[in-house]
Design a protein around this motif. Structure first.
Motif, short mmCIF file in Angstrom:
data_model
loop_
_atom_site.label_atom_id
_atom_site.label_comp_id
_atom_site.label_asym_id
_atom_site.label_seq_id
_atom_site.Cartn_x
_atom_site.Cartn_y
_atom_site.Cartn_z
N CYS A 46 15.63 8.34 -8.15
CA CYS A 46 15.74 7.72 -6.82
C CYS A 46 14.44 7.05 -6.42
N ALA A 47 13.32 7.74 -6.66
CA ALA A 47 12.03 7.17 -6.29
C ALA A 47 11.74 5.90 -7.08
N ALA B 166 1.96 6.79 -6.71
CA ALA B 166 0.94 7.75 -7.16
C ALA B 166 1.41 9.19 -6.94
N VAL B 167 2.07 9.44 -5.79
CA VAL B 167 2.59 10.78 -5.51
C VAL B 167 3.68 11.15 -6.51
N GLY C 185 0.82 -1.21 0.00
CA GLY C 185 0.00 0.00 0.00
C GLY C 185 0.84 1.25 0.00
N ALA C 186 1.91 1.25 0.82
CA ALA C 186 2.81 2.40 0.85
C ALA C 186 3.50 2.60 -0.50
N ILE C 187 3.89 1.51 -1.15
CA ILE C 187 4.53 1.61 -2.47
C ILE C 187 3.58 2.23 -3.48
N ASP D 116 4.05 9.93 -9.59
CA ASP D 116 3.43 10.17 -10.90
C ASP D 116 2.74 11.52 -10.94
N SER D 117 2.11 11.90 -9.82
CA SER D 117 1.47 13.21 -9.77
C SER D 117 2.50 14.33 -9.85
N ALA D 118 3.64 14.13 -9.19
CA ALA D 118 4.70 15.13 -9.24
C ALA D 118 5.28 15.26 -10.65
N LYS D 119 5.33 14.13 -11.38
CA LYS D 119 5.81 14.19 -12.77
C LYS D 119 4.90 15.07 -13.63
N GLN D 120 3.59 14.93 -13.42
CA GLN D 120 2.66 15.70 -14.23
C GLN D 120 2.67 17.18 -13.87
N GLU D 121 2.88 17.49 -12.58
CA GLU D 121 2.82 18.88 -12.14
C GLU D 121 4.18 19.58 -12.19
N ASP D 122 5.27 18.82 -12.36
CA ASP D 122 6.63 19.39 -12.40
C ASP D 122 6.89 20.25 -11.17
#
Length: 532
Positions: free
Chosen positions: A376-377, A354-355, A347-349, A357-363
């Motif tokens: 690293c992630a 998801a966080v 669940g943590a993974i 992937d969201s950071a990738k979209q929002e830069d």
């Protein structure tokens, strides 16, 4: 050793090879004997179990408090007005409720019937796929492979032609963009074709692996009924939690709030203000639900692994009795802490992924820093995925705790120099391609039937697409079960190699052909003089 002897792989699974140097590492170190533990098992990973139960009970207890303390005024907050005499908000008597009735449209009727029929047919279709994979796996795979290319190409050409004939589509989607989309999709199809050609030499081995897994699943057919029942049990558990979340929003009161008017004056407006603990309860309930989903997924993997392992280690010609019942008892009994621990990790993974992937979209982080953080992630998440991959399978077999199972699984595969990369990529992709083809053919049939008997227009495409999606979801779950069967058999095969035994000779004859790692090749070259 002669050249004829070198070409025989039987030394890797012959019982007489237990004294060979390939297995001597297990004898040099103090590893416990690895066998399926049929007897009573001790409780494992109690801290994870206690934490999970604490969160679950807290969610239910606070939810009951939310229901008891709910304020009925929440549903009528817009009906309150400010009373200057009492300086409070009171319910206005001029508000009345209005009801509107609507009849179901032909679209909703056809959609409902189509989805119901699809859901009823999904089970027989999955059983038919299992039967085909067990008896005609080679024919099914080679028959489906051309459709991996033909169906996307047909859909690509069809939408392009249909859009060219439609007046509205031509005006909303210019020709240049249509051509670019057509070329882009054909490039994706070309990549799929290249992947198939590059892995063509592995297809035959994949067919044999899938056939063995289908035979193992067919011998434990009750799994296909028990596993969905566990999923329904999770939905039953979620139902009151969702109700608690709804009623928690009713905890608060209607209060007056000062607003500034357009002319600069002030007036009072009645608004709903939630209690301060409601957001915290939402966070608690969401964490509990995410963890519960992960726990149920890991529990299903545990049950699959325990059942298939009992089938694998049973004597030839005999079938273990009550294997599913014992696996369920272990999964939700002494090993439930291990299941909770594994669910917490997975669940943590998923949350972290998801966080990311969201950071990738929002830069959120620019330039080089963003690149380093993403690398690293992804590395850490891949490492956790690799460590966790066979851990729950091994825990179901041995009854060990999560950390102990993770370590023992790594050591087991390491000292037997095995690799599962081939198993987890090619077989999964081929199975996914097969269910995609079957679902696409079903969607085309649904579209043709609706075109003939229904008055729907463009909505027919949407109904067919939703039918395709529903069947894909059901068949993807079937593939997920089959993938876990393949992984479990792989772990059982590694245990056999570690002991120099062959409980299922037909499994060894196939799995011994899996690609080997560089370390294994070097090791076998170094040990050649000892077996000569």
């Amino acid at each position: 050793m002669g050249s004829g002897d070198e070409s025989k792989p039987s030394i890797l699974y012959d019982p007489s090879s237990a004294s060979q140097p390939l297995l001597s590492a297990a004898a040099d170190e103090s590893y416990p004997p690895i066998n399926y533990q049929h007897g009573p098992r001790p409780l494992r990973d109690l801290p994870a179990l206690v934490l999970f139960l604490l969160l679950s009970l807290s969610t239910i207890a606070l939810g009951l408090v939310a229901v008891a303390r709910r304020n009925p005024a929440a549903s009528r907050a817009s009906s309150f007005v400010f009373d200057p005499a009492t300086s409070s908000c009171v319910l206005s008597s001029s508000n009345s409720l209005s009801f509107s009735s609507s009849s179901s449209s032909p679209f909703l009727k056809d959609l409902s019937w189509t989805l119901v029929v699809t859901l009823l047919l999904a089970g027989p279709i999955a059983l038919a796929v299992l039967w085909l994979l067990r008896h005609y796996a080679k024919q099914l795979v080679y028959a489906a492979l051309p459709f991996f290319i033909l169906i996307p190409a047909f859909v690509n050409v069809y939408w392009f032609a249909a859009c060219a004939l439609s007046h509205g589509c031509r005006h909303s989607f210019p020709l240049a963009y249509r051509i670019l989309a057509l070329i882009f999709i054909f490039l994706l199809i070309a990549i799929i074709l290249w992947i198939i050609v590059a892995n063509w030499h592995r297809v035959e081995l994949t067919v044999r692996i899938v056939r063995i897994a289908a035979a193992a699943l067919a011998g434990n057919m009750s799994l296909l009924a028990v596993l969905p029942a566990l999923g329904l049990g999770l939905l039953v558990y979620f139902a009151p939690v969702v109700v608690f979340l709804v009623f928690s929003t009713w905890n608060g009161k209607v209060v007056p709030k000062v607003k500034e008017g357009a002319s600069g004056g002030e007036y009072y407006l009645c608004v709903w203000r939630q209690d301060g603990w409601v957001p915290a309860y939402f966070a608690l309930a969401i964490i509990t639900m995410v963890w519960s989903v992960a726990v149920m997924v890991e529990a299903q993997v545990y049950v699959i692994s325990g059942t298939i392992a009992q089938w694998y280690f049973s004597k030839e010609g005999s079938k273990p009795s009550r294997s599913i019942r014992s696996s369920l008892r272990n999964a939700f009994g002494p090993s439930f802490g291990t299941v909770c621990f594994s669910g917490m990790v997975m669940g943590a993974i998923r949350v972290v992924r998801a966080v990311v992937d969201s950071a990738k979209q929002e830069d959120v982080a620019p330039g080089f820093v963003n690149l380093v953080l993403k690398c690293c992630a992804n590395f850490l998440l891949s490492a956790f995925d690799f460590v966790n991959k066979f851990t729950i399978n091994f825990a179901a077999i041995m009854g060990e705790g999560y950390c102990s199972s993770s370590k023992m699984t790594y050591e087991l595969l390491k000292r037997n120099l095995l690799s599962a990369v081939f198993v987890e990529t090619v077989s999964t992709r081929i199975l996914a391609g097969i269910i995609f083809v079957l679902s696409a053919l079903y969607a085309i049939a649904v579209y043709a039937i609706l075109k003939a008997v229904s008055a729907l227009g463009v909505e027919t495409y949407l109904v067919a697409a939703l039918a395709w999606l529903l069947l894909m979801v059901v068949l993807c779950y079937f593939v997920h079960v089959l993938d876990n069967v393949i992984d479990t058999i792989y772990v059982c095969y590694a245990i056999d190699r570690d002991k120099g035994e062959a409980c299922k000779q037909e499994v060894h004859e196939v799995y011994v052909l899996l690609p080997v790692s560089r370390n294994r090749r070097a090791f076998l070259n170094d040990r050649t003089p000892f077996v000569a």
